[in-house]
Design an enzyme around this catalytic site. Structure first.
Site, PDB file in Angstrom:
ATOM      1  N   THR A 156       6.685 -18.810   3.875  1.00 22.41           N
ATOM      2  CA  THR A 156       5.959 -19.533   4.929  1.00 22.41           C
ATOM      3  C   THR A 156       4.518 -19.023   4.922  1.00 22.41           C
ATOM      4  OG1 THR A 156       6.900 -17.977   6.538  1.00 22.41           O
ATOM      5  CG2 THR A 156       7.913 -20.155   6.394  1.00 22.41           C
ATOM      6  N   LYS A 182      11.588 -13.257   2.246  1.00 23.17           N
ATOM      7  CA  LYS A 182      10.342 -13.803   2.759  1.00 23.17           C
ATOM      8  C   LYS A 182      10.131 -13.274   4.164  1.00 23.17           C
ATOM      9  CE  LYS A 182       9.720 -16.634   5.452  1.00 23.17           C
ATOM     10  NZ  LYS A 182       9.552 -16.704   6.962  1.00 23.17           N
ATOM     11  N   THR A 193      11.500 -11.996  11.193  1.00 24.84           N
ATOM     12  CA  THR A 193      11.506 -13.430  10.895  1.00 24.84           C
ATOM     13  C   THR A 193      11.558 -13.562   9.392  1.00 24.84           C
ATOM     14  OG1 THR A 193      10.474 -15.560  11.159  1.00 24.84           O
ATOM     15  CG2 THR A 193       8.983 -13.716  10.939  1.00 24.84           C
ATOM     16  N   GLU A 280       1.099 -10.321   8.138  1.00 25.39           N
ATOM     17  CA  GLU A 280      -0.028 -11.203   8.441  1.00 25.39           C
ATOM     18  C   GLU A 280      -1.267 -10.389   8.805  1.00 25.39           C
ATOM     19  OE1 GLU A 280       2.651 -14.967  10.001  1.00 25.39           O
ATOM     20  OE2 GLU A 280       1.868 -13.530  11.450  1.00 25.39           O
ATOM     21  N   ASN A 404      -1.977 -16.546  13.283  1.00 23.82           N
ATOM     22  CA  ASN A 404      -1.012 -17.044  14.252  1.00 23.82           C
ATOM     23  C   ASN A 404      -1.608 -18.090  15.191  1.00 23.82           C
ATOM     24  OD1 ASN A 404       1.764 -15.596  14.110  1.00 23.82           O
ATOM     25  ND2 ASN A 404       0.254 -14.048  13.596  1.00 23.82           N
ATOM     26  N   SER A 409      -1.341 -25.605  12.341  1.00 22.68           N
ATOM     27  CA  SER A 409      -2.388 -26.531  11.882  1.00 22.68           C
ATOM     28  C   SER A 409      -2.057 -27.081  10.507  1.00 22.68           C
ATOM     29  CB  SER A 409      -3.734 -25.815  11.835  1.00 22.68           C
ATOM     30  OG  SER A 409      -4.056 -25.297  13.106  1.00 22.68           O
TER      31      SER A 409
END
Length: 409
Positions: A156, A182, A193, A280, A404, A409
């Site tokens: 993702t 992932k 997650t 991230e 985040n 988007s």
């Protein structure tokens, strides 16, 4: 950029006999990207799994639990990215079940022999029609040497596909272990997650697989944290195709059992740490090691207090040796009878605090030198016993907020 993480070349990912991956571009959320994977298992494969502890778990997690409790033999898995199918109520369950039925029909299996997995945006209807339409291409692509493409197909916000492989020997038989995962955000134990799939051709009875999945997850994916959130879709699956030809493992206490578990743990920890390295916005990979606890549980309490603290994580991002933030996290971790006069704090080999106070020889330049590194170990000695435990985390940067904020988007 990920912290000291590069994709493993496809040639270094060993095929696992009895296990095949098929990949397709189904347009689930974005065009022209790998977003659908099928994992095909030969008859006789043993399967174990663990899932998120979030009570608001996604539809595929609910179905996986049900199918694992019912089926006499899992034969295939169906994974999509781009849509989590979480927060979708009865409609989400129906859509996930329809994809299992479609794959089961194509393979001449019962729907209960299929495990579905989803990852991506929450509270949007699963485009099950696109998944079903993409199944023929995924099945046509199924082959044993497709691990690298599978690692891409489950991503993702990941920036690097995560896959590792090794070979060991049990008796006189060579045994292969290969896995993918992932995850990059909403990372917290119980689990993250994340999706993880770890396979071996070792011979292991079905009765041992649930225990194996739990033990591997506990020491790998349940020892990582990025932002303290527990996701709705977390799943870790372990499969053994029983094709290696050695005497079957019937106990994890046997020599072969211990060797296999150690080999699989090595890959599971690499996969888990890769998630943190690709966190991230992460710029630093941080090992938090707590020593001298009364129990492993209280060591983890302290480790997570440090690893979850936004103040600690932002200090690491800034390379700012504001190390009182670490001591404060130790203090509020929840150990009621903690004696601060017994606590030592190290950054790598630099002794920062001794017996609860600033070490006489510590100078801030030494702390700053360590804080500027891309990999750092925080070591806290509690002075309460002999227990030790370790958690892996990363810093918290501007980019984490940007990623985040723009996720849908």
């Amino acid at each position: 950029m990920p912290v000291n993480l590069v994709a493993t070349p496809a040639a270094e990912l060993h095929p696992v006999p009895g296990v095949r991956w098929g990949i397709a571009e189904a347009g689930i959320r974005k065009a022209n990207r790998k977003d659908l994977a099928v994992l095909l298992l030969d008859e006789g494969t043993s399967v174990g799994a663990v899932f998120t502890q979030n009570r608001f778990c996604a539809a595929p997690v609910q179905i996986c639990r049900e199918h694992l409790s019912k089926s006499s033999g899992i034969r295939a898995m169906l994974i999509n990215t781009g849509n989590a199918n979480a927060g979708t109520g009865h409609d989400g369950l129906s859509r996930a079940q329809s994809t299992c039925m479609a794959l089961a029909q194509a393979l001449n299996l019962a729907p209960e022999q299929i495990l579905p997995f989803s990852t991506g945006v929450i509270m949007e209807p699963l485009p099950s029609d696109r998944i079903v339409a993409g199944l023929p291409a995924a099945l046509a692509d199924a082959r044993a040497d497709n691990w690298a493409n599978a690692a891409e197909a489950i991503m993702t916000t990941d920036t690097v596909p995560k896959a590792f492989s090794t070979r060991i020997t049990l008796g006189d038989a060579p045994v292969t272990i290969t896995g993918i995962s992932k995850g990059a955000g909403m990372i917290r134990p119980n689990m993250a997650t994340m999706l993880g799939f770890l396979a071996t051709d070792a011979c292991v009875s079905q009765d041992l697989m649930a225990q194996l999945a739990r033990e591997l997850a506990e020491a790998s994916f349940n020892r990582i944290t990025i932002d303290g959130d527990t996701s709705t879709n977390d799943s870790f699956v372990v499969v053994a195709s029983n094709q290696a030809g050695h005497v079957p493992v019937t106990s994890w206490d046997s020599a072969d059992g211990q060797a296999l578990r150690a080999g699989m743990m090595h890959i599971a920890q690499q996969l888990a740490q890769a998630i943190v390295r690709d966190g991230e916005g992460a710029t630093k990979f941080i090992t938090v090691r707590i020593e001298g606890g009364k129990t492993g549980e209280e060591c983890r309490q302290v480790a997570y207090a440090i690893a979850h603290s936004p103040l600690v994580k932002t200090a690491f991002f800034a390379s700012d040796p504001n190390l009182g933030r670490i001591l404060a996290a130790v203090g509020y971790a929840g150990i009621a009878d903690l004696d601060q006069t017994k606590i030592d704090l190290y950054l790598d080999g630099v002794l920062v605090a001794k017996e609860g106070g600033r070490h006489a020889d510590y100078v801030e330049a030494d702390g700053q030198r360590v804080m500027k590194q891309s990999e750092i170990t925080v070591r806290v000695v509690l002075g309460r016993g002999d227990a030790i435990d370790t958690v892996w985390t990363c810093d918290l940067s501007y980019d984490y907020v940007k990623i985040n904020a723009d996720y849908r988007s």
